[in-house]
Design an enzyme around this catalytic site. Structure first.
Site, PDB file in Angstrom:
ATOM      1  N   ASN A  14      35.402  34.219 -54.838  1.00 42.55           N
ATOM      2  CA  ASN A  14      34.072  33.621 -55.392  1.00 42.55           C
ATOM      3  C   ASN A  14      33.910  32.160 -55.060  1.00 42.55           C
ATOM      4  O   ASN A  14      34.660  31.524 -56.160  1.00 42.55           O
ATOM      5  CB  ASN A  14      33.710  33.967 -56.734  1.00 42.55           C
ATOM      6  N   LYS A  16      31.886  29.928 -55.270  1.00 44.38           N
ATOM      7  CA  LYS A  16      30.731  29.206 -56.020  1.00 44.38           C
ATOM      8  C   LYS A  16      29.840  28.338 -55.358  1.00 44.38           C
ATOM      9  O   LYS A  16      29.756  28.583 -54.135  1.00 44.38           O
ATOM     10  CB  LYS A  16      31.194  28.986 -57.474  1.00 44.38           C
ATOM     11  N   HIS A 103      26.717  37.247 -62.892  1.00 49.31           N
ATOM     12  CA  HIS A 103      28.052  36.282 -63.018  1.00 49.31           C
ATOM     13  C   HIS A 103      27.431  35.427 -64.510  1.00 49.31           C
ATOM     14  O   HIS A 103      26.191  34.952 -64.562  1.00 49.31           O
ATOM     15  CB  HIS A 103      28.255  35.377 -61.981  1.00 49.31           C
ATOM     16  N   GLU A 105      27.999  32.508 -65.195  1.00 51.97           N
ATOM     17  CA  GLU A 105      27.272  31.197 -64.829  1.00 51.97           C
ATOM     18  C   GLU A 105      25.792  31.154 -64.626  1.00 51.97           C
ATOM     19  O   GLU A 105      25.035  30.420 -64.971  1.00 51.97           O
ATOM     20  CB  GLU A 105      27.957  30.343 -63.703  1.00 51.97           C
ATOM     21  N   GLU A 175      34.844  39.513 -66.881  1.00 51.84           N
ATOM     22  CA  GLU A 175      35.039  38.003 -66.879  1.00 51.84           C
ATOM     23  C   GLU A 175      34.970  37.476 -68.063  1.00 51.84           C
ATOM     24  O   GLU A 175      33.954  37.115 -68.298  1.00 51.84           O
ATOM     25  CB  GLU A 175      34.528  37.454 -65.608  1.00 51.84           C
ATOM     26  N   GLY A 181      37.755  29.347 -65.302  1.00 48.85           N
ATOM     27  CA  GLY A 181      37.984  27.757 -64.825  1.00 48.85           C
ATOM     28  C   GLY A 181      38.768  27.149 -66.118  1.00 48.85           C
ATOM     29  O   GLY A 181      38.920  25.902 -65.943  1.00 48.85           O
ATOM     30  N   SER A 222      40.667  32.685 -64.314  1.00 50.50           N
ATOM     31  CA  SER A 222      41.795  31.972 -64.215  1.00 50.50           C
ATOM     32  C   SER A 222      43.072  32.803 -63.565  1.00 50.50           C
ATOM     33  O   SER A 222      44.045  32.632 -63.779  1.00 50.50           O
ATOM     34  CB  SER A 222      42.374  31.387 -65.710  1.00 50.50           C
TER      35      SER A 222
END
Ligand code: 13P
Length: 259
Positions: A14, A16, A103, A105, A175, A181, A222
């Site tokens: 991904n 992003k 996701h 985000e 996730e 991250g 991560s």
């Protein structure tokens, strides 16, 4: 342990909003070359998920390669006056085989709700594309003991009314939001336990044989070349969704070589 029809682990990159179109094309070219040269196809299935405007040029790079193309989002209507949105129909036209949906985000910054996520899953399956449904708890949900409730709710609501006719696939990516991250993945046992909760929730929606043949549970957050072995092929985990560690060809190739 349930048997699975998928023998090779699934690895999704991904990217992003981190790369330009040109950077996406170069990275796709380098990764496709490594995938072929190192015969990684024998060990894993690879899906690259670039930013929307890079889908067509990356599709061109992946032509005649066995690397798949994924999108990072989709709209739930097939056609119509929805300014700025992209349909599963158009994604299909570009050769997209997987779509990341829900996701964290997007849930956080675009206020994507469980109902929107469910509509996107339905629209994606209607085009024969595999949804990669992302679920995961925030740090505060974890600290207050709501983790499994949140995950079961996200899975159940996203799959309400979903049927998996033969030939269709579904991926559920666990996730943990607080890990994305951060450079620090969760412990293997935590990812495995969560996969078990996801599987129990799936059993309310699909038969055991449908799950074994058509659904994969993977981990994201991560993942890097050092910890990849903690997640792939452990318990119910059938692959990984990789963000930061997929942005550089050498590092991502090293990660794939571990499988
Ligand atoms: P990182 O691998 O950078 O933590 O990102 C994970 C992720 O969000 C993949 O979808």
């Amino acid at each position: 342990m349930p048997t699975t029809a998928h023998t090779k682990p699934l690895v999704l990159a991904n990217w992003k909003m981190n790369l330009s179109v040109q950077e996406s094309v170069v990275l796709a070219r380098n990764l496709a070359a490594a995938y072929s040269k190192l015969k990684l196809k024998e060990h894993l299935e690879l899906v690259l998920c670039p930013t929307f405007p890079a889908l067509a040029p990356v599709a061109e790079v992946l032509k005649r390669q066995s690397v798949c193309l994924g999108a990072q989002d989709v709209f739930w209507k097939p056609v119509g006056p929805y300014t700025g949105e992209v349909s599963a129909r158009v994604l299909k036209e570009l050769g997209v085989t997987h779509v990341i949906i829900g996701h964290s985000e997007r849930r956080q910054f675009l206020k994507e709700s469980d109902a929107m996520v469910q509509q996107k899953v339905l629209a994606t399956l209607a085009e024969g594309i595999t949804p990669v449904l992302c679920v995961g708890e925030t740090f505060s949900e974890r600290q207050t003991g709501q983790k499994y409730l949140v995950i079961a709710r996200q899975v159940a609501s996203a799959l309400a009314g979903v049927t998996l006719t033969s030939g269709l696939g579904l991926v559920i990516a666990y996730e943990p939001v607080w890990v994305i991250g951060s450079g620090q993945a969760v412990e293997t046992h935590e990812a495995q336990e969560t996969a078990l909760v996801i599987r129990h929730t799936l059993l309310d929606v699909f038969s055991e044989s449908t799950i074994a043949r058509q659904v994969r549970i993977i981990y994201g957050g991560s993942v890097d070349p050092v910890n990849i072995g903690n997640f792939v092929g452990r318990g119910l985990l059938a692959g990984v969704l990789v963000g930061g560690a997929s942005l550089e060809a050498k590092r991502f190739t090293n990660l794939m070589k571990k499988l």
